[in-house]
Write an enzyme that holds these catalytic residues in place. Structure first.
Site, PDB file in Angstrom:
ATOM      1  N   CYS A 134       0.835  -1.208   0.000  1.00 28.67           N
ATOM      2  CA  CYS A 134       0.000   0.000   0.000  1.00 28.67           C
ATOM      3  C   CYS A 134       0.866   1.252   0.000  1.00 28.67           C
ATOM      4  O   CYS A 134       0.474   2.295  -0.539  1.00 28.67           O
ATOM      5  CB  CYS A 134      -0.952   0.000   1.193  1.00 28.67           C
ATOM      6  SG  CYS A 134      -0.140  -0.074   2.804  1.00 28.67           S
ATOM      7  N   HIS A 459      -1.370   1.330   7.623  1.00 23.56           N
ATOM      8  CA  HIS A 459      -1.882   1.299   6.249  1.00 23.56           C
ATOM      9  C   HIS A 459      -1.763   2.680   5.619  1.00 23.56           C
ATOM     10  O   HIS A 459      -2.028   3.699   6.252  1.00 23.56           O
ATOM     11  CB  HIS A 459      -3.346   0.860   6.258  1.00 23.56           C
ATOM     12  CG  HIS A 459      -3.922   0.636   4.895  1.00 23.56           C
ATOM     13  ND1 HIS A 459      -3.329  -0.162   3.937  1.00 23.56           N
ATOM     14  CD2 HIS A 459      -5.055   1.126   4.315  1.00 23.56           C
ATOM     15  CE1 HIS A 459      -4.062  -0.171   2.835  1.00 23.56           C
ATOM     16  NE2 HIS A 459      -5.112   0.609   3.045  1.00 23.56           N
TER      17      HIS A 459
END
Length: 509
Positions: A134, A459
């Site tokens: 990510c 994230h």
């Protein structure tokens, strides 16, 4: 204009009452039959104004509620209002709203196989997460937002050694952006990831369980910039390079040091006093170093600061949220809320020489904004003068007033000169420098955020501004429509997503 409906004979009867009704600039005196419901009164108004009954709204009645079709006219206080010389206010337009030529289709009503195409038509597709990637996907989406970089890559032709090193990664980025531009579905950045890991082994690290490790998005951004700069030096520095001039002075000897450098990020340090990025920029620009003093023949403390000496097309700002914490042997995160603007002005952080270069363009920008504001004001005034419908009055009991006449009178009495928009076409000279002058202002076009407590976990996602002004959150392969308010809420202060890297585009005139 006054208009009467009915006769003096019917008005003399106890069941009728004459009252004035104000509609825009027009005033009508209407004989109201108090024995009939509100619908009959609306029908009378329709015959006078031409406004369809279903669009008529009448206010000023007893109790403050608008007139309904089944209203009891005797209970609306009409007689008392007429006795006190009050007027009723009518709203409504005779303009006919045309039905759309094509039926409106909602996404949720489309077949399942058409929904994704409809929802992604406004923005580029997402990138598949290939195992804790990510950080890379977010960097790529932000870079894709830099349209000029895409143009440079499209024109890029690698040299002889195009299958290794910086040429291979630059070529992979060019092909990836081309895939994103063509795709209607998610894109898998496999080749780019493989070459990135070959060039920078840190991104190929695996955890104890064998899964790829999460990495720092800023380190990935810097690696990509370093590679592009090595391959297409001039264009990358023009697009992303921030020129900095560092001036240091030794208090003990009076010696000075002047150093010029070029960076690809403009850092914002975060302390307990920092609430806005501008405060963090000032802290990051201050510098204290131990350098060799020729006068002392030994090292000495030099203090000073840096200033921007050259502006890029795209300014990348970094909120320095991570620092290495020795007790846990990992990068810890500063969660403090730090706000950032949609329009960033870096004028105060520039050298005096650069400020002098920016000054003419800044004055021109201010003049154009003033001219545009004046044009909007004149257009609005003309619209108010031309359209007499749906204009509320401040006091239903006062006589009608022409707003334009009042403003003209005020201007005349104060000796001011009224500004009237010219109807003659203007002949504008072509400015050869149009769109090339920096102003020091930058518009936010992308934000890279992090959620979690450590740079090497949590994230990353990206938030990108689209051509129509809307925003899209790219959570790997999932694009999510967002608003500007959602983006400005990414200031931090908790465990949710917060800004880490911001990409701004120069506003030039």
């Amino acid at each position: 204009r006054d208009a009467r409906l009915g006769s003096s004979t019917s008005r003399a009867m106890s069941h009728t009452c004459a009252i004035a009704v104000k509609w825009g600039k027009e005033t009508y005196e209407v004989d109201v039959d108090l024995t009939l419901p509100g619908a009959a009164f609306k029908a009378q108004l329709f015959s006078l104004t031409g406004v369809p009954v279903d669009r008529i709204k009448v206010t000023g009645l007893k109790g403050g509620k608008p007139l309904a079709d089944d209203s009891d006219m005797q209970a609306c206080g009409i007689e008392d209002l007429a006795r006190r010389g009050k007027k009723l206010m009518m709203f409504g337009s005779t303009t006919v709203v045309e039905a759309p030529k094509e039926d409106v289709k909602f996404v949720e009503d489309l077949p399942e196989n058409e929904r994704e195409a409809a929802t992604t038509a406004n923005y580029s597709p997402g990138l598949v997460n290939l195992g804790n990637t990510c950080y890379m996907n977010s960097v790529l989406q932000c870079l894709y937002a830099a349209k000029d970089l895409r143009g440079v890559l499209e024109a890029y032709v690698p040299g002889r050694d195009q299958h290794s090193g910086s040429a291979a990664l630059t070529t992979a980025l060019r092909e990836l952006f081309a895939d994103v531009a063509r795709a209607r579905d998610t894109v898998m950045p496999v080749r780019f990831l493989n070459i990135l890991r070959q060039m920078y082994p840190q991104f190929a690290q695996h955890g104890p369980q064998g899964a790829p490790m999460q990495q720092d998005a800023e380190e990935c951004w810097s690696a990509v910039m370093q590679t592009l700069n090595a391959e297409i030096d001039g264009d990358v520095k023009r697009l992303f390079g921030v020129g900095l001039r560092r001036e240091l002075k030794c208090a003990a000897t009076g010696e000075t040091r002047v150093e010029d450098s070029e960076e690809f990020t403009f850092k914002c340090n975060i302390t307990i006093e920092v609430n806005h990025v501008s405060e963090g920029f000032k802290i990051a620009l201050n510098d204290t170093r131990e350098l060799r003093s020729e006068a002392l023949g030994a090292d000495a403390i030099f203090e000073g600061s840096s200033r921007i000496s050259k502006l890029p097309e795209y300014l990348t700002t970094q909120l320095v949220r991570f620092y290495y914490k020795t007790d846990i042997r990992a990068k810890a995160k500063i969660l403090r809320a730090v706000t950032f603007p949609v329009v960033l002005d870096v004028y105060e952080f520039c050298t005096e020489e650069l400020k002098n270069e920016l000054e003419p363009a800044r004055k021109l920008k201010l003049k154009r904004e003033d001219d545009e504001a004046l044009q909007r004001m004149n257009a609005k005034k003309a619209e108010l003068d031309a359209v007499g419908t749906d204009t509320p009055m401040e006091d239903a009991g006062t006589a009608p007033t022409d707003a334009a006449a009042v403003e003209t009178a005020d201007a005349s009495s104060s000796g001011a000169t009224a500004v009237v928009a010219s109807t003659e076409p203007e002949t504008k000279e072509v400015d050869p420098l149009e769109g090339t002058r920096f102003t020091g202002f930058y518009d936010l076009i992308a934000v890279l955020t992090h959620k979690g407590r450590s740079a090497d976990s949590g994230h990353y996602v990206s938030w990108v501004k689209q051509a129509d002004g809307s925003w899209t959150e790219f959570d790997d392969e999932t694009p999510i429509p967002k608003t500007e308010e959602d983006v400005l809420a990414l200031k931090g202060g908790g465990d949710h997503h917060m800004g880490y890297l911001m990409l701004y585009k120069a506003r030039k005139i």
